[in-house]
Design an enzyme around this catalytic site. Structure first.
Site, short mmCIF file in Angstrom:
data_model
loop_
_atom_site.label_atom_id
_atom_site.label_comp_id
_atom_site.label_asym_id
_atom_site.label_seq_id
_atom_site.Cartn_x
_atom_site.Cartn_y
_atom_site.Cartn_z
N HIS A 112 -2.08 0.80 8.04
CA HIS A 112 -3.51 0.88 7.68
C HIS A 112 -4.15 -0.50 7.69
CE1 HIS A 112 -1.21 4.10 5.48
NE2 HIS A 112 -2.01 4.83 6.23
N HIS A 114 0.84 -1.20 0.00
CA HIS A 114 0.00 0.00 0.00
C HIS A 114 0.87 1.25 0.00
CE1 HIS A 114 -2.85 2.89 2.21
NE2 HIS A 114 -3.14 2.91 0.92
S1 FES Z 1 0.99 1.02 4.32
FE1 FES Z 1 0.21 -0.94 4.78
S2 FES Z 1 -1.90 -0.71 4.72
FE2 FES Z 1 -1.15 1.25 4.27
#
Ligand code: FES
Length: 217
Positions: free
Chosen positions: A163, A144
């Protein structure tokens, strides 16, 4: 002054009464003089302005043709690897079989900026190597936004603390939940005796611009 003798005709004229206007004649004369006054006033009016012929509406300038876009000159092409393509990073020893006694071992590949987790899943899995075909390795950076993740050997789940994306290590590090959109890049392994080598990466490791180059790190 010398006295002059008055003639009989002059005496007659002096005695005769002055002519008088009757009412009809007076009105007739008044109307005539009024009309004359109106005519005189009209004659004194300035001439009516003459109509100005309409002028033609200004013509809009004819649209000029837009300049033709200059042709794009491609001087260099960058080959973007497919997500399933194995990027041939250098062959590097990353662990031994003994390091996997607890089910997971942390290392880095292809350099110190890319943490990886080498895992012994306990059952044969896709891409697994070693005597039981159950040894795999994945990038430890979340797809992500690149946060380093934790791995739980009991559940075989990667958890991102930023997140809360979750990835299933027993199912090719497939995304289970969270805002990430891609599974974790798999590190291609080879086992030689007791040593485990990383020889490439399948998928794009987060934050590595050289993922797009197959010749540089
Ligand atoms: S950086 Fe891992 S869920 Fe956002």
């Amino acid at each position: 002054m010398e006295d002059r003798e008055i003639s009989p005709s002059e005496e007659e004229a002096a005695r005769s009464p002055k002519p008088r206007l009757d009412r009809r004649s007076f009105l007739k004369l008044s109307s005539i003089s009024g009309a004359a006054a109106v005519l005189a006033a009209c004659a004194a009016q300035p001439p009516a302005p003459t109509a100005v012929p309409p002028t033609a509406a200004p013509q809009a300038p004819a649209p000029t043709a837009a300049p033709a876009p200059s042709p794009v000159v491609v001087t260099e092409t960058v080959e973007v690897p497919l997500i399933s393509e194995v990027l041939p990073y250098p062959r590097i020893k990353v662990a031994t079989l003994n390091d996997l006694q607890s089910g997971a071992f942390g290392a880095s590949y292809p350099d110190q900026f890319s943490p990886i987790q080498i895992l012994k899943i306990g059952k044969k899995v896709p891409g697994g190597v070693g005597p039981d075909g159950d040894i795999v390795a994945y990038s430890g950076l979340c797809t992500h936004m690149g946060c380093p993740m934790t791995y739980d050997p009991a559940t075989k789940i990667f958890v991102c603390p930023c997140h809360y994306s979750h990835f299933d290590a027993a199912a090719d590090a497939m995304l289970i939940s969270g805002p990430a959109t891609q599974h974790l890049p798999r590190i291609v392994l080879e086992v030689e005796g007791q040593d485990i080598y990383a020889v490439g990466a399948q998928g794009l490791i987060y934050g590595r611009p050289h993922n797009l180059s197959l010749t540089e790190l």
